[in-house]
Enzyme design. Sequence first.
Site, short mmCIF file in Angstrom:
data_model
loop_
_atom_site.label_atom_id
_atom_site.label_comp_id
_atom_site.label_asym_id
_atom_site.label_seq_id
_atom_site.Cartn_x
_atom_site.Cartn_y
_atom_site.Cartn_z
N TYR A 24 43.77 29.06 55.54
CA TYR A 24 43.92 29.88 54.20
C TYR A 24 44.88 29.17 53.31
CZ TYR A 24 40.86 33.14 56.46
OH TYR A 24 40.10 33.95 56.93
N LYS A 69 35.34 38.67 35.98
CA LYS A 69 35.67 37.49 35.76
C LYS A 69 35.02 36.41 36.75
CE LYS A 69 39.09 37.11 38.97
NZ LYS A 69 39.36 35.93 39.97
N LYS A 79 39.45 42.33 44.47
CA LYS A 79 38.70 42.39 43.40
C LYS A 79 37.25 42.47 43.47
CE LYS A 79 42.61 39.29 40.92
NZ LYS A 79 42.60 38.27 40.07
N GLY A 127 46.48 37.62 50.43
CA GLY A 127 47.46 38.35 51.20
C GLY A 127 48.70 37.53 51.87
N VAL A 178 34.84 34.69 51.65
CA VAL A 178 34.21 35.46 50.81
C VAL A 178 34.20 35.01 49.30
CG1 VAL A 178 34.47 37.90 49.92
CG2 VAL A 178 34.94 37.60 52.20
N GLY A 231 45.50 42.26 55.34
CA GLY A 231 44.61 41.15 54.87
C GLY A 231 45.20 39.92 54.88
N ALA A 232 45.01 39.10 55.86
CA ALA A 232 45.70 37.78 56.03
C ALA A 232 45.01 36.37 55.69
CB ALA A 232 46.15 37.76 57.48
N SER A 254 44.32 34.05 52.15
CA SER A 254 45.02 33.42 51.36
C SER A 254 45.67 34.13 50.36
CB SER A 254 44.20 32.23 50.31
OG SER A 254 43.14 32.83 49.90
#
EC number: 1.1.1.94
Length: 344
Positions: free
Chosen positions: A49, A191, A105, A13, A279, A8-9, A11
């Site tokens: 990112y 959260k 998350k 990652g 996302v 996962g590249a 922010s």
Amino acid sequence: MSKVAVLGAGSWGTALSIVLADNGHDVRLWTHRADQADTINSTHKNEKYLEIMIPKQIKAYDDLAKAVEDVSAVVVVVPSSAIRDVCAKLNNYISSNITIVHASKGIEPESLKRISEMMSEEMSNYLYEDIVVLSGPSHAEEVGKRQPTTVTVSSLNENNAEIIQDLFINEAFRVYTSPDILGVELGGALKNIIALGAGISDGLGYGDNAKAALITRGLAEIARLGTSLGANPLTFLGLPGVGDLIVTCTSVHSRNWRAGNLLGKGRKLEEVLDQMGMVVEGVRTTKAAHQFAEKQQIEMPITKGLYNILFEDEKPKTVVDQLMSRSKREEMDDLAELLSKKYS
């Protein structure tokens, strides 16, 4: 030195890859986009990112098999909606002697599965008990700049948690361990719902009083649902709970806060998500938490209000008025209920 693959590249990652590189590890940063991998390798930047130089020892891959070849650890940092697909593919290339940690998350709507549960279902070569989760108050922008950050790792396998703790910990990135993987994952996911609410509050022009109440009562909702599922209520008073809640509800770095802020200013959800370009996990998690609350018969008025804004086209101001006009109750009832679950 260890060989570590970060899947996962985005922010987060990218930021975690920088921590690992600072610790002297051989880091492979995987993305499903060949053009992104080429840009990272040629410019040592990932500007969409993070606006920061990436250490040269981080090499980007768009081939998953090559990215995880001969690694001792895998860090999964993809959106919750991509977890199943990525882990199903990962299952073809890993063995049980690799330590796996996720730093994503979210909760899956309908199934109501946590990230570790989704991963376990897709990876027949790896046990649920061995998965590690990393969570806590940690904006990628600040981690990438080596600003002081503290997080928590958790697993049912204590040895694996300590392996990941040793992998990441340094002078700028402090790592604690916790045995409560359920509470750590739920705190990190839930959260984001309250952060959406905090952004909406700011977008409506409300002040610090409203935000303080939202964060505090939001924490009560998170703990109420979490403890009903078996989490330790004290986990929600730590870094994965109140710590993550504060940082996500009070900073412009937070995607969920920014999305909520636009919603509070009258923008439609589809328009907000399109403008964000990244996302916003709180949207998907709000749907899952609303379903969870109904299933567990848990009262979560803030979550329900946000669900109505996101999916029932309710006006934010109307939801605020409804929350403020709820029937009277004793605040200490919540605390007494939670502590009784811990000490009974």
